[in-house]
Scaffold this active site. Structure first.
Site, PDB file in Angstrom:
ATOM      1  N   ARG A 282       0.865  -1.178   0.000  1.00  0.00           N
ATOM      2  CA  ARG A 282       0.000   0.000   0.000  1.00  0.00           C
ATOM      3  C   ARG A 282       0.905   1.232   0.000  1.00  0.00           C
ATOM      4  NH1 ARG A 282      -2.188   0.618   5.458  1.00  0.00           N
ATOM      5  NH2 ARG A 282      -0.747   2.356   5.611  1.00  0.00           N
ATOM      6  N   HIS A 286      -3.572   4.404   4.797  1.00  0.00           N
ATOM      7  CA  HIS A 286      -4.742   3.522   4.816  1.00  0.00           C
ATOM      8  C   HIS A 286      -5.991   4.273   4.367  1.00  0.00           C
ATOM      9  CE1 HIS A 286      -7.699   0.598   6.120  1.00  0.00           C
ATOM     10  NE2 HIS A 286      -8.340   1.606   6.674  1.00  0.00           N
ATOM     11  N   TYR A 295       4.121   4.874  11.824  1.00  0.00           N
ATOM     12  CA  TYR A 295       4.376   3.464  12.142  1.00  0.00           C
ATOM     13  C   TYR A 295       5.219   2.716  11.114  1.00  0.00           C
ATOM     14  CZ  TYR A 295       0.214   3.001   9.141  1.00  0.00           C
ATOM     15  OH  TYR A 295      -0.687   3.090   8.109  1.00  0.00           O
TER      16      TYR A 295
HETATM   17  C1  TPP Z   1     -14.942  -6.621  10.562  1.00  0.00           C
HETATM   18  C2  TPP Z   1     -14.138  -5.354  10.649  1.00  0.00           C
HETATM   19  N1  TPP Z   1     -13.223  -5.217  11.618  1.00  0.00           N
HETATM   20  C3  TPP Z   1     -12.476  -4.093  11.697  1.00  0.00           C
HETATM   21  C4  TPP Z   1     -12.674  -3.077  10.797  1.00  0.00           C
HETATM   22  C5  TPP Z   1     -11.823  -1.805  10.887  1.00  0.00           C
HETATM   23  N2  TPP Z   1     -10.888  -1.809   9.769  1.00  0.00           N
HETATM   24  C6  TPP Z   1     -11.142  -1.096   8.641  1.00  0.00           C
HETATM   25  S1  TPP Z   1      -9.978  -1.321   7.491  1.00  0.00           S
HETATM   26  C7  TPP Z   1      -9.080  -2.320   8.485  1.00  0.00           C
HETATM   27  C8  TPP Z   1      -7.778  -2.928   8.030  1.00  0.00           C
HETATM   28  C9  TPP Z   1      -7.977  -3.762   6.843  1.00  0.00           C
HETATM   29  O1  TPP Z   1      -6.735  -4.270   6.446  1.00  0.00           O
HETATM   30  P1  TPP Z   1      -6.615  -5.226   5.219  1.00  0.00           P
HETATM   31  O2  TPP Z   1      -7.670  -6.278   5.273  1.00  0.00           O
HETATM   32  O3  TPP Z   1      -5.200  -5.684   5.147  1.00  0.00           O
HETATM   33  O4  TPP Z   1      -6.978  -4.277   3.971  1.00  0.00           O
HETATM   34  P2  TPP Z   1      -6.223  -2.965   3.477  1.00  0.00           P
HETATM   35  O5  TPP Z   1      -6.823  -1.784   4.196  1.00  0.00           O
HETATM   36  O6  TPP Z   1      -4.765  -3.115   3.743  1.00  0.00           O
HETATM   37  O7  TPP Z   1      -6.539  -2.884   2.014  1.00  0.00           O
HETATM   38  C10 TPP Z   1      -9.709  -2.493   9.706  1.00  0.00           C
HETATM   39  C11 TPP Z   1      -9.197  -3.336  10.818  1.00  0.00           C
HETATM   40  C12 TPP Z   1     -13.661  -3.244   9.804  1.00  0.00           C
HETATM   41  N3  TPP Z   1     -13.907  -2.311   8.873  1.00  0.00           N
HETATM   42  N4  TPP Z   1     -14.353  -4.400   9.726  1.00  0.00           N
END
Ligand code: TPP
Length: 386
Positions: A282, A286, A295
Site C-alpha cells: 500500500r 490507509h 508506524y
Molecule cells: C470486521 C471489521 N473489523 C475491523 C474493521 C476496521 N478496519 C477497517 S480497514 C481495516 C484494516 C484492513 O486491512 P486489510 O484487510 O489488510 O486491507 P487494506 O486496508 O490493507 O486494504 C480495519 C481493521 C472493519 N472495517 N471491519
C-alpha cells in the site's frame, strides 16, 4: 492438489491428507513473469497487443483516478475514499480474467475494476459524489461503488465479509446451473477474520466456482504482516482448506493474470475454488485519517515505490514495441483529461431531490413511509419560509 487416496474401509479422518511439495511451493514461493526492471523472466500469457494496452490503460486509469479522488477528498469534495496506489496489477488482472457475466466482489480498494468492466465513468463519479445522477440517490456508504450491469458488487467496509459473499454468489450460480465465476477480494488483515475461513471452507467443500484474491499489501492500517500471521505465507492457509493456492508477485500484472485466469477456468469447469496471494504494498495511507509515517519506515515505502506495477509494465510494453513511452504519456494525458471533464460535469449536478429519501425504501409504499414523508415535507416547507 495432490492428496493421498482414502483406501476403502478407511474413514476420511484416518486417512493422511497431504499436499504435495509442488502445492507447498506454489503457496510459499513467488510466481513472477516480469521482474522489477520490467524484464520477462518466463513465458508471457497469450494476450493480444490490444488486450495488453487495455490492461495498461485500466491500471493507469485507476492510478489517476485515485490521485484525483484523494485531492478531492482532501478538499472535502468527496467523502471517504480508499485508494489502490501500488496495488493496481491485482485489480486489473482479475477484472481482465473475468467474462462479462462473472461477478467481482471488491474489498476496500478495487473500484477501478468496475470501470474496467463497463461502469461509465460519470456514473462512478455520480456515486462518489452522491448527486442526482447517482442510481442510489446518494444513500450508498461513501466511497463504495457498485454496478448491477457490470456485475460489480457494492463494496462493504466490513473487512473480509467479501469472502462469504463471493462464495454465496458462486454457489447460487452453481445451483442455478449458470457458468458464472466470482472473484472475491480480501486484504491481509481480512485473513484473520472468521469470514475468511467461512468463505474458503464452504467454497472448498461445495466446490463453489470462486477465486479469492488476497491483496497482501503488508499492512492492515498500522498492523504489519508479522503481527497478522505467523504462517509461512498467506497463501499456505488455503491449502489447509483443500484449496489450490498460489503466492504471486502482486506488482506483476502478467503473472497475476496468468494465475487468476487459470483459476477462473478451473472454477468454470467445475473444479472448485482457488486462493491467490498477491504480494504487494500500500503505497499511500490507509485512509484520510491515517498517517503511515507514525508506524512505518519511509525506506520501506521507497523500496516498494521502485517496484511500482505501472512502471514495470510500462517498461516491458515499451521494450516489446507495444506501447512506446510517448504513447504512454499521451494515454496518461487523455485519461487525465477524461477524468477532469467527468468531474466537472458531475460536480455541476446538484444533490438528489430530498423527496428521493423516501423512494424505493419498500417495494410497496406503506402508510408509515407516507406519513413520514408528509411530515418531512411539512417541516422543510416551514424551515424554508422562516
Ligand atoms: C470486521 C471489521 N473489523 C475491523 C474493521 C476496521 N478496519 C477497517 S480497514 C481495516 C484494516 C484492513 O486491512 P486489510 O484487510 O489488510 O486491507 P487494506 O486496508 O490493507 O486494504 C480495519 C481493521 C472493519 N472495517 N471491519
Amino acid at each position: 492438489m495432490a492428496t493421498s487416496k482414502v483406501r476403502s474401509g478407511q474413514s476420511q479422518a484416518e486417512s493422511v491428507e497431504a499436499f504435495s511439495d509442488l502445492d507447498e511451493a506454489c503457496a510459499t514461493g513467488l510466481r513472477q513473469i516480469l521482474d522489477e526492471n520490467g524484464l520477462a523472466l518466463a513465458a508471457v500469457p497469450t494476450l493480444s497487443a490490444e488486450e495488453l494496452v487495455r490492461m495498461y490503460e485500466g491500471m493507469l486509469r485507476g492510478r489517476l483516478l485515485d490521485e484525483h479522488m484523494l485531492t478531492m477528498q482532501g478538499q472535502g469534495r468527496v467523502g471517504l475514499y480508499l485508494d489502490a496506489r501500488g496495488q493496481e496489477a491485482g485489480v486489473i488482472a482479475a477484472a481482465h480474467a473475468l467474462a462479462p457475466d462473472d461477478y467481482f466482489v471488491p474489498a476496500l480498494r478495487e473500484a477501478s475494476a468496475a470501470l474496467y468492466r463497463g461502469l461509465p465513468f460519470r456514473t462512478f463519479l455520480a456515486q462518489m459524489l452522491g448527486n442526482a445522477n447517482d442510481p442510489a440517490h446518494g444513500r450508498q456508504a461513501p466511497g463504495q461503488v457498485g454496478s448491477r450491469a457490470s456485475r460489480h458488487v457494492i463494496g462493504s467496509a466490513s473487512v473480509a465479509s467479501q469472502m462469504p459473499h463471493a462464495t454465496g454468489l458462486a454457489w447460487a450460480a452453481r445451483m442455478r446451473g449458470e457458468h458464472t465465476v466470482v472473484v472475491g477480494f480480501v486484504g491481509d488483515g481480512g485473513t484473520s477474520e472468521d469470514d475468511f475461513q467461512s468463505g474458503l471452507n464452504f467454497a472448498a467443500v461445495f466446490k463453489a466456482p470462486v477465486v479469492f484474491v488476497c491483496q497482501n499489501n503488508q499492512w492492515a492500517i498500522s498492523t504489519p504482516l508479522s503481527h497478522q500471521t505467523a504462517a509461512r505465507s498467506i497463501a499456505i492457509k488455503g491449502l489447509a482448506f483443500g484449496v489450490p493456492s498460489f503466492r504471486v508477485d502482486g506488482n506483476d500484472v502478467l503473472a497475476l493474470y496468468a494465475v487468476i485466469k487459470d483459476a477462473v477456468d478451473r472454477a468454470r469447469s467445475g473444479r472448485g475454488p482457488s486462493f491467490i496471494e498477491a504480494v504487494t504494498y500500500r503505497l499511500g495511507a490507509h485512509g484520510p485519517s491515517d498517517d503511515p509515517s507514525r508506524y512505518r519506515d519511509p525506506a520501506e515505502a521507497a523500496a516498494w515505490q521502485r517496484k511500482d506495477p505501472l512502471i514495470r509494465f510500462g517498461i516491458w510494453l515499451h521494450a516489446e514495441k507495444i506501447l512506446t513511452a510517448d504513447a504512454q504519456a499521451a494515454t496518461r494525458q487523455r485519461i487525465d483529461d477524461e477524468i477532469r471533464a467527468a468531474i466537472a460535469s458531475e460536480e455541476a449536478v446538484g444533490p438528489p431531490p430530498t423527496s428521493s429519501l423516501f423512494d424505493d425504501v419498500l417495494a410497496e409504499p406503506s402508510w408509515l413511509i407516507g406519513e413520514q414523508q408528509a411530515e418531512y415535507l411539512r417541516v422543510r416547507k416551514r424551515q424554508s419560509s422562516q
